[in-house]
Design a protein around this motif. Structure first.
Motif, short mmCIF file in Angstrom:
data_model
loop_
_atom_site.label_atom_id
_atom_site.label_comp_id
_atom_site.label_asym_id
_atom_site.label_seq_id
_atom_site.Cartn_x
_atom_site.Cartn_y
_atom_site.Cartn_z
N GLU A 367 0.77 -1.36 0.01
CA GLU A 367 0.01 0.01 0.10
C GLU A 367 1.05 1.13 -0.04
N ARG A 368 0.29 2.23 -0.90
CA ARG A 368 1.01 3.75 -0.93
C ARG A 368 -0.16 4.64 -0.67
N GLY A 369 0.29 5.88 0.03
CA GLY A 369 -0.52 6.64 0.46
C GLY A 369 0.31 8.16 0.57
N TRP A 370 -0.56 9.13 0.25
CA TRP A 370 0.02 10.42 0.34
C TRP A 370 -0.34 11.15 1.95
N SER A 371 0.70 11.71 2.60
CA SER A 371 0.41 12.31 3.77
C SER A 371 1.25 13.55 3.84
N PHE A 372 1.05 14.18 5.01
CA PHE A 372 1.98 15.52 4.91
C PHE A 372 3.48 15.21 5.10
N CYS A 373 4.21 15.85 4.43
CA CYS A 373 5.66 15.66 4.43
C CYS A 373 6.20 16.20 5.93
#
Length: 448
Positions: A367-373
């Motif tokens: 799984e991949r996901g976008w979150s705050f850097c």
């Protein structure tokens, strides 16, 4: 539109928004036209019109400047000093406004430092491509200019009792009409504008742009109930013929009472309420209220429930996970490109993920996901401004199985960036500006 007294401390929904993303050295894996501009340090949202992108950038010494770049290749067109006069820190750094005039020319409106003692700033309108000054208007205090259809809208003297909202001709600066009090543009087309009137009883109002004739009004309390306090923040986004609004909770420091909060939708045509979802908080990161909103319910004791993605057209739940599925602490939300799944990111450790439609756990290894850097943003060291301003947040892609950032970077998803005329723009955590023209349908992003 979107802005609002959004503060990084609003970690209410399990994640807060605050600063910026990383290494989107942009879209190198994409077959679509892309560009990168690392000569800017973008700290605000971007405005796009007439083939030009305008944004607010911070120089190394903390000074602000308005920067315009070409939408098609990212090359800098011009830059001039900028300031904020009266904007509240929780609202984020102000964005220039771009309007296309009747003659087909674009103009950029932004605040320059004032040169006269009784004025704190000057609204200067310039040709979008050349930067040549068109006209000016002295300003005591303001939240900043906004595009409202073919006109410019500006709430001015916001720090004074005589605050008002003016509608201006972008070509000449001539006042078309005005309203008492402070307003913010939440939606407009060529003939109408929907304003959020910020007052003791905040309400949405629709006006005919040419004449200033009131068409309809809808008190926010009618949608969510009594006890509204806009101090916690707000956000709006359009979906089709409707406008979806979110009002965040605010705890009164004196009474310790929490204000009324939640999501609701009204018809743009007449202000009729379509649906309402009181007592839910918007989570970060997530889609614009008008496009794929994700929320958490909060009960009267202040306890959080699970997570639910709503259909912005109907307000119905289209996917959710229960409160018993939410892991303990130390996680940050992460969503894939399509927001079909919800991930709990644990930095440098194994996280977890769920299918939002079925609510079931899924294997996290792939799984991949976008979150705050950046999860602990620092306030911007702005020169001559009130403390407490933060850059617009940026997102990075993570492997949820390991909690590590994925490299090389790819373009963030449309639910975050939004899209206008096929172009999607974003900043990385260093402030560089990136764009890809992948022909994504026009949608609002997380910030409007």
């Amino acid at each position: 539109m979107l802005r609002r007294l959004w503060k990084p401390s609003l970690a209410l929904a399990g994640t807060f928004a605050a600063t910026a993303c990383s290494g989107s050295d942009a879209a190198t894996t994409s077959a679509f036209p892309t560009w990168d501009n690392s000569q800017v340090n973008v700290i605000s949202r971007t405005a796009v019109a007439a083939g030009v992108v305008a944004t607010t950038s911070m120089k190394p010494d903390g000074a602000l400047e308005t920067v315009a770049v070409d939408l098609h290749d990212g090359k800098r067109l011009w830059a001039y000093p900028a300031t904020m006069a009266g904007r509240l820190p929780g609202m984020g750094v102000s964005t220039p406004a771009i309007v296309e005039t009747a003659e087909g020319q674009g103009v950029v409106a932004a605040l320059d430092p004032g040169k006269k003692a009784r004025w704190n700033a000057t609204l200067i309108v310039r040709d979008a491509r050349s930067g040549v000054q068109k006209w000016t208007r002295p300003v005591h205090s303001t939240f900043g200019p906004q595009r409202c259809g073919p006109y410019l809208c500006l709430s001015e003297h916001t720090a004074l009792a005589k605050a008002r909202t003016v509608v201006l001709d972008p070509a000449t600066g001539k006042q078309v009409w005005n309203l008492p009090g402070i307003s913010e543009v939440e939606w407009s087309d060529q003939t109408r504008v929907v304003l959020l009137r910020l007052a003791a009883n905040p309400m949405l109002e629709s006006y005919e742009l040419k004449s200033g004739k009131l068409q309809w009004q809808q008190p926010i309390e009618q949608a969510l109930g009594p006890g509204i306090d806009m101090s916690g923040g707000w956000a709006f986004g359009a979906t089709g013929d409707d406008l979806v609004g979110y009002v965040a909770p605010y705890t009164n420091p004196r009474t310790k009472k929490v204000s009324t909060f939640g999501l609701f939708s009204v018809k743009i045509a007449d202000g009729t309420i379509n649906w309402m979802r009181p007592s839910v908080v918007r989570v970060y990161p997530s889609g614009n209220p008008g496009h794929a909103p994700v929320v958490r319910p909060v009960d009267r004791q202040g306890a959080y429930g699970g997570f639910a993605r709503l259909d912005s057209a109907s307000g119905r739940v289209v996917g959710q996970i229960g409160a018993d599925e939410v892991p303990g602490s130390g996680w940050w939300l992460a969503f894939p490109d399509g927001m079909t799944r919800l991930g709990f990111l644990k930095h440098n450790a194994k996280g977890s993920a769920f299918d939002l439609v079925s609510g079931r756990s899924v294997p996290v290894e792939e799984e991949r996901g976008w979150s705050f850097c950046v999860t602990d943003p620092k306030p911007l060291p702005l020169r001559g401004q009130a403390p407490g301003f933060y850059s617009t947040a940026a997102v990075c892609e993570y492997d949820l199985g390991t909690g590590k950032r994925i490299s090389p970077a790819t373009p963030p998803p449309p639910w975050f960036t939004g899209s206008q005329d096929g172009w999607r723009l974003w900043r990385d955590e260093k402030g560089a500006l990136h764009a890809v023209n992948d022909h994504t349908a026009t949608v609002p992003g997380m910030y409007g």
